[in-house]
Design a protein around this motif. Structure first.
Motif, PDB file in Angstrom:
ATOM      1  N   TRP A   1       0.794  -1.224   0.000  1.00 65.01           N
ATOM      2  CA  TRP A   1       0.000   0.000   0.000  1.00 65.01           C
ATOM      3  C   TRP A   1       0.828   1.276   0.000  1.00 65.01           C
ATOM      4  O   TRP A   1       0.436   2.273  -0.595  1.00 65.01           O
ATOM      5  N   ARG A   2       1.977   1.261   0.661  1.00 66.29           N
ATOM      6  CA  ARG A   2       2.788   2.480   0.712  1.00 66.29           C
ATOM      7  C   ARG A   2       3.276   2.869  -0.677  1.00 66.29           C
ATOM      8  O   ARG A   2       3.240   4.046  -1.055  1.00 66.29           O
ATOM      9  N   ALA A   3       3.759   1.871  -1.412  1.00 61.54           N
ATOM     10  CA  ALA A   3       4.238   2.126  -2.772  1.00 61.54           C
ATOM     11  C   ALA A   3       3.089   2.563  -3.676  1.00 61.54           C
ATOM     12  O   ALA A   3       3.237   3.485  -4.485  1.00 61.54           O
ATOM     13  N   ARG A   4       1.938   1.923  -3.550  1.00 63.20           N
ATOM     14  CA  ARG A   4       0.799   2.259  -4.410  1.00 63.20           C
ATOM     15  C   ARG A   4       0.262   3.653  -4.105  1.00 63.20           C
ATOM     16  O   ARG A   4      -0.084   4.410  -5.016  1.00 63.20           O
ATOM     17  N   LEU A   5       0.175   3.998  -2.830  1.00 59.15           N
ATOM     18  CA  LEU A   5      -0.289   5.333  -2.449  1.00 59.15           C
ATOM     19  C   LEU A   5       0.618   6.405  -3.034  1.00 59.15           C
ATOM     20  O   LEU A   5       0.154   7.405  -3.605  1.00 59.15           O
ATOM     21  N   THR A   6       1.927   6.215  -2.888  1.00 57.94           N
ATOM     22  CA  THR A   6       2.878   7.194  -3.398  1.00 57.94           C
ATOM     23  C   THR A   6       2.805   7.297  -4.912  1.00 57.94           C
ATOM     24  O   THR A   6       2.799   8.402  -5.473  1.00 57.94           O
TER      25      THR A   6
ATOM     26  N   ARG B   1      -5.380   1.292 -15.111  1.00 52.50           N
ATOM     27  CA  ARG B   1      -4.734   0.563 -14.008  1.00 52.50           C
ATOM     28  C   ARG B   1      -5.280   1.021 -12.664  1.00 52.50           C
ATOM     29  O   ARG B   1      -5.577   0.200 -11.783  1.00 52.50           O
ATOM     30  N   LEU B   2      -5.446   2.319 -12.485  1.00 53.61           N
ATOM     31  CA  LEU B   2      -5.994   2.833 -11.236  1.00 53.61           C
ATOM     32  C   LEU B   2      -7.440   2.388 -11.046  1.00 53.61           C
ATOM     33  O   LEU B   2      -7.872   2.121  -9.920  1.00 53.61           O
ATOM     34  N   THR B   3      -8.181   2.309 -12.134  1.00 54.69           N
ATOM     35  CA  THR B   3      -9.563   1.829 -12.052  1.00 54.69           C
ATOM     36  C   THR B   3      -9.611   0.421 -11.493  1.00 54.69           C
ATOM     37  O   THR B   3     -10.386   0.121 -10.572  1.00 54.69           O
ATOM     38  N   ASP B   4      -8.779  -0.464 -12.053  1.00 53.05           N
ATOM     39  CA  ASP B   4      -8.754  -1.849 -11.581  1.00 53.05           C
ATOM     40  C   ASP B   4      -8.372  -1.915 -10.104  1.00 53.05           C
ATOM     41  O   ASP B   4      -8.996  -2.649  -9.318  1.00 53.05           O
ATOM     42  N   LEU B   5      -7.367  -1.163  -9.713  1.00 52.55           N
ATOM     43  CA  LEU B   5      -6.905  -1.208  -8.327  1.00 52.55           C
ATOM     44  C   LEU B   5      -7.962  -0.661  -7.373  1.00 52.55           C
ATOM     45  O   LEU B   5      -8.173  -1.216  -6.284  1.00 52.55           O
ATOM     46  N   LEU B   6      -8.626   0.418  -7.767  1.00 53.41           N
ATOM     47  CA  LEU B   6      -9.652   0.997  -6.895  1.00 53.41           C
ATOM     48  C   LEU B   6     -10.818   0.032  -6.716  1.00 53.41           C
ATOM     49  O   LEU B   6     -11.289  -0.194  -5.587  1.00 53.41           O
TER      50      LEU B   6
ATOM     51  N   VAL C   1      -5.159  -1.578   2.032  1.00 53.02           N
ATOM     52  CA  VAL C   1      -5.661  -0.397   2.745  1.00 53.02           C
ATOM     53  C   VAL C   1      -4.972   0.869   2.248  1.00 53.02           C
ATOM     54  O   VAL C   1      -3.884   0.815   1.666  1.00 53.02           O
ATOM     55  N   TYR C   2      -5.610   2.009   2.484  1.00 50.80           N
ATOM     56  CA  TYR C   2      -5.047   3.349   2.325  1.00 50.80           C
ATOM     57  C   TYR C   2      -4.755   3.777   0.883  1.00 50.80           C
ATOM     58  O   TYR C   2      -4.925   4.952   0.549  1.00 50.80           O
ATOM     59  N   ALA C   3      -4.303   2.873   0.043  1.00 51.14           N
ATOM     60  CA  ALA C   3      -3.905   3.264  -1.308  1.00 51.14           C
ATOM     61  C   ALA C   3      -5.068   3.851  -2.096  1.00 51.14           C
ATOM     62  O   ALA C   3      -4.872   4.717  -2.945  1.00 51.14           O
ATOM     63  N   GLY C   4      -6.282   3.409  -1.824  1.00 44.40           N
ATOM     64  CA  GLY C   4      -7.440   3.891  -2.560  1.00 44.40           C
ATOM     65  C   GLY C   4      -7.618   5.392  -2.477  1.00 44.40           C
ATOM     66  O   GLY C   4      -8.128   6.022  -3.406  1.00 44.40           O
ATOM     67  N   ALA C   5      -7.208   5.982  -1.367  1.00 43.47           N
ATOM     68  CA  ALA C   5      -7.300   7.437  -1.243  1.00 43.47           C
ATOM     69  C   ALA C   5      -6.466   8.121  -2.315  1.00 43.47           C
ATOM     70  O   ALA C   5      -6.869   9.144  -2.880  1.00 43.47           O
ATOM     71  N   GLY C   6      -5.307   7.555  -2.609  1.00 43.55           N
ATOM     72  CA  GLY C   6      -4.460   8.107  -3.664  1.00 43.55           C
ATOM     73  C   GLY C   6      -5.071   7.937  -5.039  1.00 43.55           C
ATOM     74  O   GLY C   6      -4.988   8.837  -5.887  1.00 43.55           O
ATOM     75  N   TYR C   7      -5.707   6.778  -5.283  1.00 44.33           N
ATOM     76  CA  TYR C   7      -6.360   6.578  -6.579  1.00 44.33           C
ATOM     77  C   TYR C   7      -7.451   7.626  -6.785  1.00 44.33           C
ATOM     78  O   TYR C   7      -7.620   8.143  -7.892  1.00 44.33           O
TER      79      TYR C   7
ATOM     80  N   LYS D   1     -17.860  -2.527   5.198  1.00 42.85           N
ATOM     81  CA  LYS D   1     -16.545  -2.319   4.609  1.00 42.85           C
ATOM     82  C   LYS D   1     -16.284  -0.827   4.476  1.00 42.85           C
ATOM     83  O   LYS D   1     -16.722  -0.180   3.532  1.00 42.85           O
ATOM     84  N   ARG D   2     -15.573  -0.291   5.442  1.00 38.93           N
ATOM     85  CA  ARG D   2     -15.265   1.133   5.447  1.00 38.93           C
ATOM     86  C   ARG D   2     -13.934   1.328   4.731  1.00 38.93           C
ATOM     87  O   ARG D   2     -12.874   1.359   5.352  1.00 38.93           O
ATOM     88  N   TYR D   3     -14.009   1.455   3.438  1.00 30.03           N
ATOM     89  CA  TYR D   3     -12.805   1.545   2.624  1.00 30.03           C
ATOM     90  C   TYR D   3     -12.531   3.006   2.237  1.00 30.03           C
ATOM     91  O   TYR D   3     -12.141   3.815   3.069  1.00 30.03           O
TER      92      TYR D   3
END
Length: 216
Positions: free
Chosen positions: A71-76, A92-97, A103-109, A138-140
């Motif tokens: 998640w840290r790498a994905r968020l950045t 790519r971001l669509t698939d990941l979101l 956790v957490y990376a979705g905020a960056g997407y 699911k509080r994502y």
């Protein structure tokens, strides 16, 4: 999922270069969770300039590698994509979101999609909310997604978010009393304003006019 551990020397290099540089005694990825909004003006400006430099310099290949990480790498990576508006990463971001694998990376997407602010992005964010607002257990990243969709609507002059906000609708059944749609919108607007100012060299002006509720 790639981890920054031997024998993956490439991922170790990328994480050291882009993800964990320290700024004000805290690593970059921790600031990207929202802590940068509460920095004093000089620190916030310096942080934004450093982020913008890396957003311009990093290659698409390296961004793609970071998006394979934890998640840290994905968020950045998502934030760097957002700042430089690399819309080629939208799929790519669509698939990941929509997968919501970590956790957490979705905020960056969501920040990236709000920064792109095109019709396709409204569709992605709406699809996410259709899938995850009914799953109240699911509080994502529902709050970030709604805020991003409201920002995109404002940019496009559309009202994709409206159907989620009707009385008794999906947002009302999902949210808690202390988190309104307006709070979600203002939070995302501040992040997008920061990203835009970082890239166009107006961070001092952003700092002067930013919402002071974030300053601690």
């Amino acid at each position: 999922m790639r981890m920054p551990l031997p024998p993956d020397d490439e991922m170790i290099r990328l994480v050291r270069r882009f993800v964990v540089p320290e700024w004000g005694r805290r690593k970059r990825y921790l600031k990207l969770l929202g802590g940068f909004l509460g920095l004093p003006d000089p620190e916030a400006i310096g942080f934004g300039r450093s982020l913008a430099r890396d957003a311009r310099r990093i290659t698409d290949y390296d961004l793609g590698a970071l998006l394979e990480g934890e998640w840290r790498a994905r968020l950045t990576a998502a934030w760097l994509i957002a700042l430089d508006r690399r819309v080629g990463f939208r799929d790519r971001l669509t698939d990941l979101l929509l997968e919501s694998e970590v956790v957490y990376a979705g905020a960056g997407y969501c920040v990236a999609l709000a920064r792109f602010a095109e019709a396709e992005d409204a569709g992605v964010l709406s699809a996410y909310l259709d899938r995850y607002l009914p799953q109240v257990e699911k509080r994502y990243d529902q709050e970030d997604a709604l805020g991003a969709l409201l920002v995109v609507d404002e940019q496009l002059g559309t009202d994709h978010a409206g159907r989620f906000l009707t009385p008794g609708g999906l947002w009302e059944t999902f949210t808690t009393d202390d988190v309104s749609a307006d709070i979600c919108r203002r939070d995302m607007e501040e992040r997008i304003s920061f990203a835009e100012s970082a890239m166009n060299g107006t961070l001092p002006q952003w700092a002067a006019r930013r919402d002071r509720q974030w300053i601690r």
